[in-house]
Design a protein around this motif. Structure first.
Motif, PDB file in Angstrom:
ATOM      1  N   VAL A 124       0.865  -1.179   0.000  1.00  0.00           N
ATOM      2  CA  VAL A 124       0.000   0.000   0.000  1.00  0.00           C
ATOM      3  C   VAL A 124       0.901   1.227   0.000  1.00  0.00           C
ATOM      4  CG1 VAL A 124      -1.844   1.228   1.199  1.00  0.00           C
ATOM      5  CG2 VAL A 124      -1.758  -1.281   1.276  1.00  0.00           C
ATOM      6  N   VAL A 125       0.878   1.978  -1.106  1.00  0.00           N
ATOM      7  CA  VAL A 125       1.750   3.143  -1.272  1.00  0.00           C
ATOM      8  C   VAL A 125       0.917   4.414  -1.127  1.00  0.00           C
ATOM      9  CG1 VAL A 125       3.366   4.335  -2.802  1.00  0.00           C
ATOM     10  CG2 VAL A 125       3.221   1.835  -2.846  1.00  0.00           C
ATOM     11  N   LYS A 126       1.397   5.333  -0.297  1.00  0.00           N
ATOM     12  CA  LYS A 126       0.758   6.633  -0.126  1.00  0.00           C
ATOM     13  C   LYS A 126       1.823   7.722  -0.230  1.00  0.00           C
ATOM     14  CE  LYS A 126      -2.854   4.983   3.047  1.00  0.00           C
ATOM     15  NZ  LYS A 126      -3.476   5.176   4.391  1.00  0.00           N
ATOM     16  N   TYR A 127       1.430   8.879  -0.780  1.00  0.00           N
ATOM     17  CA  TYR A 127       2.343  10.020  -0.799  1.00  0.00           C
ATOM     18  C   TYR A 127       1.554  11.315  -0.749  1.00  0.00           C
ATOM     19  CZ  TYR A 127       1.259  10.635  -5.784  1.00  0.00           C
ATOM     20  OH  TYR A 127       0.613  10.834  -6.973  1.00  0.00           O
ATOM     21  N   ASN A 128       2.239  12.373  -0.311  1.00  0.00           N
ATOM     22  CA  ASN A 128       1.673  13.714  -0.298  1.00  0.00           C
ATOM     23  C   ASN A 128       2.767  14.666  -0.765  1.00  0.00           C
ATOM     24  OD1 ASN A 128       1.136  16.473   1.181  1.00  0.00           O
ATOM     25  ND2 ASN A 128      -0.841  15.414   1.086  1.00  0.00           N
ATOM     26  N   MET A 129       2.474  15.435  -1.823  1.00  0.00           N
ATOM     27  CA  MET A 129       3.500  16.271  -2.429  1.00  0.00           C
ATOM     28  C   MET A 129       2.981  17.689  -2.659  1.00  0.00           C
ATOM     29  SD  MET A 129       6.636  16.247  -3.528  1.00  0.00           S
ATOM     30  CE  MET A 129       6.912  14.477  -3.655  1.00  0.00           C
ATOM     31  N   PRO A 130       3.473  18.691  -1.896  1.00  0.00           N
ATOM     32  CA  PRO A 130       3.118  20.077  -2.195  1.00  0.00           C
ATOM     33  C   PRO A 130       3.661  20.477  -3.574  1.00  0.00           C
ATOM     34  CG  PRO A 130       4.085  19.875  -0.005  1.00  0.00           C
ATOM     35  CD  PRO A 130       4.307  18.578  -0.697  1.00  0.00           C
ATOM     36  N   VAL A 131       2.832  21.139  -4.366  1.00  0.00           N
ATOM     37  CA  VAL A 131       3.233  21.621  -5.694  1.00  0.00           C
ATOM     38  C   VAL A 131       2.856  23.092  -5.792  1.00  0.00           C
ATOM     39  CG1 VAL A 131       3.035  21.299  -8.179  1.00  0.00           C
ATOM     40  CG2 VAL A 131       2.833  19.329  -6.661  1.00  0.00           C
ATOM     41  N   MET A 132       3.830  23.943  -6.109  1.00  0.00           N
ATOM     42  CA  MET A 132       3.611  25.396  -6.111  1.00  0.00           C
ATOM     43  C   MET A 132       4.153  26.025  -7.380  1.00  0.00           C
ATOM     44  SD  MET A 132       4.921  25.559  -2.269  1.00  0.00           S
ATOM     45  CE  MET A 132       5.690  23.993  -2.612  1.00  0.00           C
ATOM     46  N   HIS A 133       3.586  27.186  -7.756  1.00  0.00           N
ATOM     47  CA  HIS A 133       4.187  28.012  -8.799  1.00  0.00           C
ATOM     48  C   HIS A 133       4.099  29.457  -8.345  1.00  0.00           C
ATOM     49  CE1 HIS A 133       0.269  29.405 -10.492  1.00  0.00           C
ATOM     50  NE2 HIS A 133      -0.145  28.238 -10.027  1.00  0.00           N
ATOM     51  N   SER A 134       4.947  30.310  -8.904  1.00  0.00           N
ATOM     52  CA  SER A 134       5.132  31.653  -8.357  1.00  0.00           C
ATOM     53  C   SER A 134       4.444  32.747  -9.158  1.00  0.00           C
ATOM     54  CB  SER A 134       6.622  31.980  -8.264  1.00  0.00           C
ATOM     55  OG  SER A 134       7.231  31.880  -9.532  1.00  0.00           O
ATOM     56  N   SER A 135       3.950  32.432 -10.338  1.00  0.00           N
ATOM     57  CA  SER A 135       3.378  33.486 -11.166  1.00  0.00           C
ATOM     58  C   SER A 135       1.893  33.665 -10.895  1.00  0.00           C
ATOM     59  CB  SER A 135       3.595  33.172 -12.646  1.00  0.00           C
ATOM     60  OG  SER A 135       2.966  34.146 -13.443  1.00  0.00           O
ATOM     61  N   ARG A 136       1.425  34.908 -10.953  1.00  0.00           N
ATOM     62  CA  ARG A 136       0.010  35.202 -10.795  1.00  0.00           C
ATOM     63  C   ARG A 136      -0.651  35.463 -12.143  1.00  0.00           C
ATOM     64  NH1 ARG A 136      -1.310  36.357  -5.700  1.00  0.00           N
ATOM     65  NH2 ARG A 136      -3.075  37.641  -6.331  1.00  0.00           N
ATOM     66  N   ARG A 137       0.088  35.289 -13.218  1.00  0.00           N
ATOM     67  CA  ARG A 137      -0.477  35.521 -14.553  1.00  0.00           C
ATOM     68  C   ARG A 137      -1.389  34.365 -14.938  1.00  0.00           C
ATOM     69  NH1 ARG A 137       4.492  35.608 -18.154  1.00  0.00           N
ATOM     70  NH2 ARG A 137       5.120  34.042 -16.621  1.00  0.00           N
ATOM     71  N   SER A 138      -2.401  34.664 -15.706  1.00  0.00           N
ATOM     72  CA  SER A 138      -3.318  33.609 -16.175  1.00  0.00           C
ATOM     73  C   SER A 138      -2.677  32.850 -17.334  1.00  0.00           C
ATOM     74  CB  SER A 138      -4.637  34.224 -16.615  1.00  0.00           C
ATOM     75  OG  SER A 138      -4.429  35.106 -17.707  1.00  0.00           O
ATOM     76  N   GLY A 139      -3.059  31.585 -17.438  1.00  0.00           N
ATOM     77  CA  GLY A 139      -2.604  30.783 -18.563  1.00  0.00           C
ATOM     78  C   GLY A 139      -1.148  30.406 -18.531  1.00  0.00           C
ATOM     79  N   THR A 140      -0.493  30.472 -17.382  1.00  0.00           N
ATOM     80  CA  THR A 140       0.937  30.148 -17.318  1.00  0.00           C
ATOM     81  C   THR A 140       1.192  28.649 -17.233  1.00  0.00           C
ATOM     82  OG1 THR A 140       0.877  30.454 -14.924  1.00  0.00           O
ATOM     83  CG2 THR A 140       1.549  32.342 -16.255  1.00  0.00           C
ATOM     84  N   ILE A 141       0.290  27.910 -16.635  1.00  0.00           N
ATOM     85  CA  ILE A 141       0.447  26.462 -16.488  1.00  0.00           C
ATOM     86  C   ILE A 141      -0.880  25.798 -16.828  1.00  0.00           C
ATOM     87  CG2 ILE A 141       1.099  24.571 -14.935  1.00  0.00           C
ATOM     88  CD1 ILE A 141       2.504  26.598 -13.201  1.00  0.00           C
ATOM     89  N   GLY A 142      -0.811  24.660 -17.517  1.00  0.00           N
ATOM     90  CA  GLY A 142      -2.033  23.926 -17.808  1.00  0.00           C
ATOM     91  C   GLY A 142      -2.335  22.898 -16.736  1.00  0.00           C
TER      92      GLY A 142
END
Length: 249
Positions: A124-142
């Protein structure tokens, strides 16, 4: 004399003929092919401590409340319960940032699990990974997320889709201007059943990689910074593997 001997032999043969269907030991009224009224002892038994014989001798002898014998198959999932074997865990030591446009981001984050010989394991594998980005512009990441991989005895990585996660980044953020990191923790979960009927233990590596798609920004996985104070709300990337086993032949 010969007549008496003939009659005695006839009686003995008659008894032997009857005893071929039901034989009683310490009882005059047997109701099974072999009915033992008392304890049984077997002085010589076959040693099955070899691979060839364990494939042949793969049943367990059981009895009901009346002492009537039966058998069950040793590797039957309904009769052999899982037993706790081990627990592994890992914590990401530092944040991993990437400006990769798309695909997986190597986080160097994995756990190795050993599957004993002649056993079946439930991992039984479990994980928790915080994921962040720094830009407040729209459309920067899909999309951003994590992919769970598995490799056997140093072989190629194979995705465990049950444990992979990704989310769609919203078009724009409206919040306090002092907020410099935007994102969320991603949690994954997978159950992996592995059979190892051989005589050599098997090593399984479970690895978590980052994932980005349509990225035009810096994405950080694992934690905000190496400072523990900065991660009070974000947490750190962590994973665990809980292993249960049972024998197979």
């Amino acid at each position: 004399m010969e007549k008496k001997l003939f009659i005695l032999c006839l009686i003995l043969f008659s008894l032997l003929g009857y005893s071929q269907t039901q034989v009683g030991i310490n009882t005059l009224n047997p109701n099974q092919t072999l009915d033992v009224n008392g304890r049984a002892r077997i002085r010589t038994m076959t040693n099955v401590n070899t691979e060839a014989l364990t494939l042949e001798y793969n049943n367990r002898v059981v009895s009901n409340s009346d002492g009537i014998l039966g058998y069950v198959v040793n590797n039957s999932s309904t009769t052999v319960p899982w037993s706790f074997n081990d627990n592994k865990n890992a914590v990401l030591s530092s944040p991993i940032s990437s400006q990769q446009r798309g695909g997986t981001v190597n986080l160097n984050f994995s756990i190795t699990v050993t599957i004993p010989a002649k056993s079946q394991s439930q991992v039984v594998v479990k994980y928790n990974m915080p994921v962040m980005h720094s830009s407040r512009r729209s459309g920067t990441i899909g999309y951003v997320g994590c992919t769970l991989f598995k490799s056997v005895n140093g072989g190629s990585d194979v995705e465990l889709e049950m444990g992979s996660r990704k989310y769609t980044v919203v078009g724009s953020y409206k919040g306090p201007s002092e907020v410099t990191a935007l994102g969320l923790p991603i949690s994954g979960f997978a159950v992996d059943i592995i059979s190892n009927p051989g005589n050599i233990p098997m090593d399984i590596v479970y690895k978590v990689d980052g994932y980005v798609e349509f990225n035009y920004d810096t994405v950080t996985f694992g934690m905000l910074t190496a400072s523990s104070e900065d991660n009070a709300n974000w947490g750190r990337g962590a994973m665990s593997a809980r292993i249960f086993t049972k024998p197979v032949n």
